[in-house]
Design an enzyme around this catalytic site. Structure first.
Site, mmCIF file in Angstrom:
data_model
loop_
_atom_site.group_PDB
_atom_site.id
_atom_site.type_symbol
_atom_site.label_atom_id
_atom_site.label_comp_id
_atom_site.label_asym_id
_atom_site.label_seq_id
_atom_site.Cartn_x
_atom_site.Cartn_y
_atom_site.Cartn_z
ATOM 1 N N PRO A 26 0.823 -1.213 0.000
ATOM 2 C CG PRO A 26 -0.003 -1.026 2.166
ATOM 3 C CD PRO A 26 0.699 -1.974 1.256
ATOM 4 C CD GLN A 101 -2.863 -0.063 4.469
ATOM 5 O OE1 GLN A 101 -2.783 1.145 4.233
ATOM 6 N NE2 GLN A 101 -1.806 -0.799 4.779
ATOM 7 C CE1 TYR A 183 -1.629 7.532 8.669
ATOM 8 C CE2 TYR A 183 0.034 5.856 8.241
ATOM 9 C CZ TYR A 183 -0.500 7.106 7.991
ATOM 10 O OH TYR A 183 0.088 7.938 7.071
ATOM 11 N NE ARG A 231 2.285 -1.765 5.946
ATOM 12 C CZ ARG A 231 3.279 -1.993 5.079
ATOM 13 N NH1 ARG A 231 3.211 -3.039 4.267
ATOM 14 N NH2 ARG A 231 4.327 -1.200 5.017
#
Length: 372
Positions: A26, A101, A183, A231
């Site tokens: 990504p 994603q 994130y 991930r």
């Protein structure tokens, strides 16, 4: 016996059969309208790269509450779903497989770059690494997020599950939860971004991993574990993240979710913590390894070394796919790779996005190196 060729087919568990072991990682590219709908050129971009064993899209915000950047795409509205349906249709028509994603920004984001114009929420009121951030109209200093309430946490979990359902409705083969690279999920896992003292905080490792586990379970319940990847980037210092001893935290996390039957785990390695070597014994499903994060681009040889060592089943490539839409074919032919048009990485059109030629066309950004 482990097959060490990136070009060999792969078949394992819920992910099914893939034509090769090369995954497109990504990468955010800012090709969305201001309301978060992917631009028409996005369909062409991903379709051009459909020879990857698997494509994982750029980070997509699950709801406007999780929007981290201006002109980042979302998957909340009917317009978003229809925009992504054009993308998945184009990829499938080209013979590819594509996962969405889901990326909740947490403390990332700025009122000037968010549709709602509000201050983002995060596990704790801790400022992101104080470098200037990209917003509508230029750059700005980051803002301190507000601490998420228990209701905010429950809402974020629901947002992930709803977004996963929307992704399936848009035709994606599955979704990947972005629990890496600073994130929201990563913010709950890391030492310096989670200062909470409640059940989602610092009391124990079980508290620190609770949010990640609950999100995984909620999305698995929503769309089926067999359509879900995760991930993680243990010890990744991007944007000021700090994890003094990531091993115990991530071992505990994988032990909690290993038996759920997820499609895959997508794991980044780094010099500070050998995540692939340490965590591989804790994961019994398909594992995608990434060894280029925060370092030199991954070469074909480096990717095949990961396979030979048994550290992963598939290897993800990021930068190489930006400028080489036919990367597997180039690897197969031993052909040189093309340079990235850096000036147009984060613009909003076709230039530097869909104008990189395949091998049967004259290259416009040729280089002699085969690094990726």
């Amino acid at each position: 016996m482990t097959n060490t060729s990136l070009l060999a087919p792969y078949s394992g568990g819920p992910i099914g059969r893939l034509p090769n072991r090369i995954v497109m990682a990504p990468m955010s590219r800012h090709r969305a309208t201001e309301d978060g709908t992917p631009l028409p050129v996005v369909a062409e971009h991903y379709a051009q790269r459909a020879s990857a064993g698997l494509i994982v899209t750029e980070g997509i915000w699950p709801s406007s509450r999780g929007q981290s950047g201006w002109r980042f795409p979302g998957i909340e509205t009917a317009a978003h779903i229809e925009g992504w349906r054009r993308v998945t249709g184009a990829v499938h028509a080209a013979g590819g497989r594509i996962y969405a994603q889901l990326m909740h920004g947490g403390r990332h984001g700025h009122p000037l770059s968010r549709i709602d114009g509000d201050v983002p929420a995060a596990p704790s009121a801790v400022l992101v690494d104080p470098s200037r951030v990209h917003v509508r109209g230029g750059k700005a200093d980051p803002v301190t997020p507000r601490e998420m309430s228990p209701d905010d946490i429950r809402t974020a979990i629901k947002d992930f599950a709803d977004a996963a359902r929307n992704a399936v409705a848009a035709g994606f083969d599955g979704v990947e939860l972005h629990g890496a690279n600073s994130y929201l999920i990563h913010q709950f896992l890391a030492d310096n971004s989670n200062l909470r003292t409640d059940a989602y905080g610092r009391g124990s490792i079980a508290d620190r991993i609770r949010f990640a586990v609950e999100v995984v379970r909620a999305v698995a319940d929503a769309i089926g574990a067999e359509r879900l990847g995760l991930r993680l980037s243990p010890g990744n210092p991007q944007f000021g993240m700090a994890e003094a001893d990531p091993g115990p935290v991530y071992r505990a996390l994988l032990d909690e979710i290993d038996g759920l039957g997820l499609a895959y785990l997508h794991l980044t390695d780094n010099d500070r913590y050998p995540a692939l070597a340490d965590l591989r014994p804790h994961w019994h499903g398909t594992l995608i390894g990434n060894v280029g994060e925060n370092g030199d681009p991954t070469t074909r040889e480096a990717g095949e070394a990961v396979l030979a060592e048994g550290l992963a089943d598939l290897v993800s490539y990021g930068r190489a796919f930006i400028s080489n839409p036919d990367l597997p074919e180039r690897f197969a032919a031993g052909a040189p790779l093309q340079e990235i048009d850096a000036a147009h990485l984060y613009t909003h059109g076709a230039e530097g996005y869909t104008d990189y030629p395949a091998m049967d066309r004259e290259p416009v950004f040729a280089q002699t190196s085969t690094s990726t």
